[in-house]
Write a protein that holds these residues in place. Structure first.
Motif, PDB file in Angstrom:
ATOM      1  N   SER A   1     -22.553  21.058  33.448  1.00  7.54           N
ATOM      2  CA  SER A   1     -21.781  22.287  33.609  1.00  7.54           C
ATOM      3  C   SER A   1     -22.605  23.404  34.247  1.00  7.54           C
ATOM      4  O   SER A   1     -22.064  24.197  35.038  1.00  7.54           O
ATOM      5  N   ILE A   2     -23.904  23.480  33.949  1.00  3.56           N
ATOM      6  CA  ILE A   2     -24.725  24.563  34.502  1.00  3.56           C
ATOM      7  C   ILE A   2     -25.433  24.158  35.789  1.00  3.56           C
ATOM      8  O   ILE A   2     -26.007  25.020  36.467  1.00  3.56           O
TER       9      ILE A   2
ATOM     10  N   THR B   1     -15.594  23.992  30.650  1.00  2.73           N
ATOM     11  CA  THR B   1     -15.905  24.804  29.475  1.00  2.73           C
ATOM     12  C   THR B   1     -15.006  24.423  28.300  1.00  2.73           C
ATOM     13  O   THR B   1     -15.462  24.321  27.162  1.00  2.73           O
TER      14      THR B   1
ATOM     15  N   ASN C   1     -17.946  29.481  34.671  1.00  4.55           N
ATOM     16  CA  ASN C   1     -18.271  29.534  33.248  1.00  4.55           C
ATOM     17  C   ASN C   1     -17.156  30.132  32.394  1.00  4.55           C
ATOM     18  O   ASN C   1     -17.330  30.283  31.183  1.00  4.55           O
TER      19      ASN C   1
END
Length: 383
Positions: free
Chosen positions: A358-359, A334, A314
């Protein structure tokens, strides 16, 4: 009596409520992001994710076919078709319609409206229309029609294909693998180095050990922003700046204090008899570390791996400083999402999909190893 050991505190209900609120505050946005990643742009703009399973009513502007499609029959010039086939609008049931923006629901499905020189328009609930006129239609564009339509729920995988597909224009597929390239080594390297250092600080006697432990504890509170520019200058001087190697070393340096502190606390709590018996049997410190301490320290290793992986995955600041690349070959996720926010501010379906991708990996890592997290964090706290 509440202070007697073994009795429950009267504030247990408050703790349960607080935990439940924290869980809800974490799950609801994630669930909304997940649902939005499968919705179309029109549905995202017209309703919230909580209404994704229900029909949504919205007023949209459509046009009939152009005058080039007119035919002549029975002395009339006729244009026929379906409003939903003009453009890429989703089909639905029309509940009201109009020909003026001042009154978009003036007519009901099946009504015939006289539009003067522009002819007479009849529109049905399924979107089929008939536009007829005594004179030949002129102009280049069709007539403007405002319809209030109930659009059925629609889910699609096109967002993921556009983000991760081989021909994607967003660069997220490459950014995904670039992030893995940064994260995996930046997680493994500090674990390997910190494990040796933690064993030395826990079980080996040498001058200055207490000072080293105090220095490591002090480094935990040093902001990494203080070291970014000096470290970048050092990397540029030795020729490893603006690349993966400099990024790996930066993440390793910033994560090393926590890794050594966490692992050292765990290793100190291991039974001393095991270490002493191994030394009596003639085992060296390296053999004790590899065959006894390292296997027993797996919960602490997994605990730090979760922290380090989540942080590096992250991270944006370190990537912006140490991965300077004008061509985008080393752009991480990111940074790519930030660029999408700047260039694609209206494409919320793409942003939602990119953010969930992304998560997704950190979520998988966390839930796969979360049982070791508490065990590693509590290491050394109870004797």
């Amino acid at each position: 009596m509440d202070s007697i050991a073994g009795t429950k505190s009267s504030l247990t209900w408050a703790l349960h409520i607080s935990v439940a609120l924290l869980v809800i505050a974490w799950i609801v946005p994630t669930l909304g992001l997940f649902v939005s990643s499968f919705r179309t742009a029109d549905q995202i703009s017209s309703s919230g994710w909580w209404a994704a399973l229900f029909p949504t009513e919205q007023t949209i502007q459509l046009r009939t076919a152009s005058p080039d499609n007119q035919t002549r029959a029975e002395g009339l010039y006729i244009i026929e078709g379906n409003l939903f086939e003009v453009g890429s609008m989703p089909s639905g049931r029309i509940s009201a319609w109009g020909t003026s923006a001042r009154d978009v629901s003036a007519h009901a499905p099946g009504d015939t409206v006289d539009m003067g020189d522009d002819g007479r328009l009849t529109l049905e609930a399924d979107g089929t229309y008939r536009l007829e006129n005594d004179e030949e239609f002129a102009g280049r564009r069709g007539e403007r029609v405002f319809v209030t339509v109930a659009i059925l729920p629609e889910f699609t995988l096109d967002n993921y294909y556009q983000v991760l597909g081989p021909n994607n224009r967003e660069g997220m597929a490459k950014a995904f693998f670039n992030t893995l390239t940064v994260t995996i080594p930046a997680t493994i390297i500090p674990i390997l180095v910190a494990a040796f250092a933690a064993y030395a600080l826990a079980w080996m006697d040498f001058p200055g050990r207490a000072l080293l432990i105090a220095a490591i504890v002090g480094l935990l509170v040093v902001p990494l922003q203080l070291a970014l520019i000096p470290l970048l200058r050092l990397h540029n001087e030795i020729g490893i700046g603006k690349g993966y190697i400099g990024t790996w070393l930066a993440h390793t340096g910033f994560g090393m204090p926590l890794a050594i502190y966490l692992l050292r606390n765990y290793m100190v709590g291991l039974p001393r008899e095991i270490i002493e018996n191994a030394k009596v049997d003639g085992a060296t410190d390296f053999q004790i570390f590899m065959k006894i301490v390292l296997p027993l320290s797996f919960p602490a290793l997994a605990s730090f791996a979760i922290f380090q992986f989540l942080w590096t995955w992250n991270d944006l600041l370190v990537a912006l400083v140490f991965l300077i690349d004008a061509t985008g070959e080393t752009t991480v996720m990111t940074r790519q999402i930030v660029e999408l926010l700047g260039t694609r501010g209206g494409n919320w379906e793409i942003l939602a999909t990119a953010a969930f991708v992304s998560i997704a990996v950190p979520l998988i890592v966390f839930f796969a190893m979360q049982r070791y997290l508490v065990r590693g964090l509590l290491a050394g706290s109870v004797k």
